[in-house]
Design a protein around this motif. Structure first.
Motif, PDB file in Angstrom:
ATOM      1  N   SER A  30       0.808  -1.225   0.000  1.00  0.00           N
ATOM      2  CA  SER A  30       0.000   0.000   0.000  1.00  0.00           C
ATOM      3  C   SER A  30       0.845   1.280   0.000  1.00  0.00           C
ATOM      4  O   SER A  30       0.299   2.374  -0.037  1.00  0.00           O
ATOM      5  N   ILE A  31       2.170   1.128   0.032  1.00  0.00           N
ATOM      6  CA  ILE A  31       3.044   2.312   0.034  1.00  0.00           C
ATOM      7  C   ILE A  31       3.064   2.943  -1.353  1.00  0.00           C
ATOM      8  O   ILE A  31       3.255   2.248  -2.349  1.00  0.00           O
ATOM      9  N   THR A  32       2.871   4.261  -1.426  1.00  0.00           N
ATOM     10  CA  THR A  32       2.898   4.965  -2.707  1.00  0.00           C
ATOM     11  C   THR A  32       4.182   5.762  -2.909  1.00  0.00           C
ATOM     12  O   THR A  32       4.566   6.026  -4.047  1.00  0.00           O
ATOM     13  N   THR A  52       8.675   8.031  -5.651  1.00  0.00           N
ATOM     14  CA  THR A  52       7.423   7.285  -5.736  1.00  0.00           C
ATOM     15  C   THR A  52       7.724   5.853  -6.193  1.00  0.00           C
ATOM     16  O   THR A  52       8.833   5.536  -6.624  1.00  0.00           O
ATOM     17  N   HIS A  53       6.711   5.024  -6.145  1.00  0.00           N
ATOM     18  CA  HIS A  53       6.931   3.655  -6.603  1.00  0.00           C
ATOM     19  C   HIS A  53       7.049   3.559  -8.119  1.00  0.00           C
ATOM     20  O   HIS A  53       7.444   2.524  -8.643  1.00  0.00           O
ATOM     21  N   ASP A  54       6.716   4.667  -8.819  1.00  0.00           N
ATOM     22  CA  ASP A  54       7.031   4.764 -10.249  1.00  0.00           C
ATOM     23  C   ASP A  54       8.433   5.329 -10.463  1.00  0.00           C
ATOM     24  O   ASP A  54       8.821   5.595 -11.597  1.00  0.00           O
ATOM     25  N   GLU A  55       9.123   5.570  -9.350  1.00  0.00           N
ATOM     26  CA  GLU A  55      10.497   6.070  -9.325  1.00  0.00           C
ATOM     27  C   GLU A  55      10.624   7.498  -9.848  1.00  0.00           C
ATOM     28  O   GLU A  55      11.671   7.880 -10.387  1.00  0.00           O
ATOM     29  N   THR A  68      21.600  10.853  -3.773  1.00  0.00           N
ATOM     30  CA  THR A  68      20.796  10.059  -4.698  1.00  0.00           C
ATOM     31  C   THR A  68      19.893   9.132  -3.909  1.00  0.00           C
ATOM     32  O   THR A  68      20.373   8.369  -3.061  1.00  0.00           O
ATOM     33  N   ILE A  69      18.594   9.192  -4.190  1.00  0.00           N
ATOM     34  CA  ILE A  69      17.634   8.308  -3.550  1.00  0.00           C
ATOM     35  C   ILE A  69      17.286   7.190  -4.521  1.00  0.00           C
ATOM     36  O   ILE A  69      17.195   7.406  -5.735  1.00  0.00           O
ATOM     37  N   SER A  70      17.100   5.969  -3.983  1.00  0.00           N
ATOM     38  CA  SER A  70      16.753   4.845  -4.852  1.00  0.00           C
ATOM     39  C   SER A  70      15.951   3.826  -4.056  1.00  0.00           C
ATOM     40  O   SER A  70      16.006   3.790  -2.822  1.00  0.00           O
ATOM     41  N   LEU A  71      15.207   3.022  -4.802  1.00  0.00           N
ATOM     42  CA  LEU A  71      14.427   1.934  -4.209  1.00  0.00           C
ATOM     43  C   LEU A  71      15.138   0.612  -4.431  1.00  0.00           C
ATOM     44  O   LEU A  71      15.837   0.424  -5.431  1.00  0.00           O
ATOM     45  N   ASN A  96      10.594   8.001   5.662  1.00  0.00           N
ATOM     46  CA  ASN A  96       9.165   8.297   5.614  1.00  0.00           C
ATOM     47  C   ASN A  96       8.511   7.449   4.538  1.00  0.00           C
ATOM     48  O   ASN A  96       9.098   7.236   3.472  1.00  0.00           O
ATOM     49  N   ALA A  97       7.310   6.969   4.812  1.00  0.00           N
ATOM     50  CA  ALA A  97       6.519   6.264   3.799  1.00  0.00           C
ATOM     51  C   ALA A  97       5.103   6.826   3.833  1.00  0.00           C
ATOM     52  O   ALA A  97       4.590   7.172   4.902  1.00  0.00           O
ATOM     53  N   VAL A  98       4.508   6.921   2.650  1.00  0.00           N
ATOM     54  CA  VAL A  98       3.128   7.374   2.541  1.00  0.00           C
ATOM     55  C   VAL A  98       2.285   6.226   2.013  1.00  0.00           C
ATOM     56  O   VAL A  98       2.617   5.621   0.979  1.00  0.00           O
ATOM     57  N   LEU A  99       1.218   5.918   2.715  1.00  0.00           N
ATOM     58  CA  LEU A  99       0.320   4.858   2.280  1.00  0.00           C
ATOM     59  C   LEU A  99      -1.099   5.227   2.656  1.00  0.00           C
ATOM     60  O   LEU A  99      -1.349   5.653   3.781  1.00  0.00           O
TER      61      LEU A  99
END
Length: 115
Positions: A30-32, A52-55, A68-71, A96-99
């Motif tokens: 559910s994390i966006t 975002t999860h679309d990077e 640099t931020i990365s998933l 931080n996570a947003v869901l």
């Protein structure tokens, strides 16, 4: 419920590098978006970088070109590679996570940039 645990903070000299990691557990589907914020002594918490999860990524002006931020592949990890660190980067860094419109925070990890 999502839980966030940060790691990777520490003491580094100006010009050095650190890599922060944040592991998310729980209902991670559910994390966006995930991100990093920091709070320097006597200052308010501020956004450092967000992804975002679309990077799609967003950086504060003060860290552009240095951080640099990365998933992670499984999208349950977020990393912050910090290069060319400056004393003004010192602070507690929070994951931080947003869901579902709700923000979740980690406990924070201290980054100290000093000679």
């Amino acid at each position: 419920q999502v839980q966030l645990v940060e790691s990777g903070g520490g003491l580094v000299q100006p010009g050095g590098s650190l890599r922060l990691s944040c592991a998310a557990s729980g209902t991670i589907f559910s994390i966006t978006s995930m991100g990093w914020y920091r709070q320097a002594p006597g200052k308010e918490r501020e956004l450092v970088a967000k992804i975002t999860h679309d990077e799609d990524v967003n950086y504060s002006e003060s860290v552009k070109g240095r951080f640099t931020i990365s998933l992670g592949n499984a999208k349950n990890m977020v990393y912050l590679q910090m290069n060319s660190l400056k004393p003004e980067d010192t602070g507690v860094y929070y994951c931080n996570a947003v869901l579902l419109g709700v923000e979740v925070w980690g406990q924070g990890t201290l980054v100290t940039v000093s000679s």
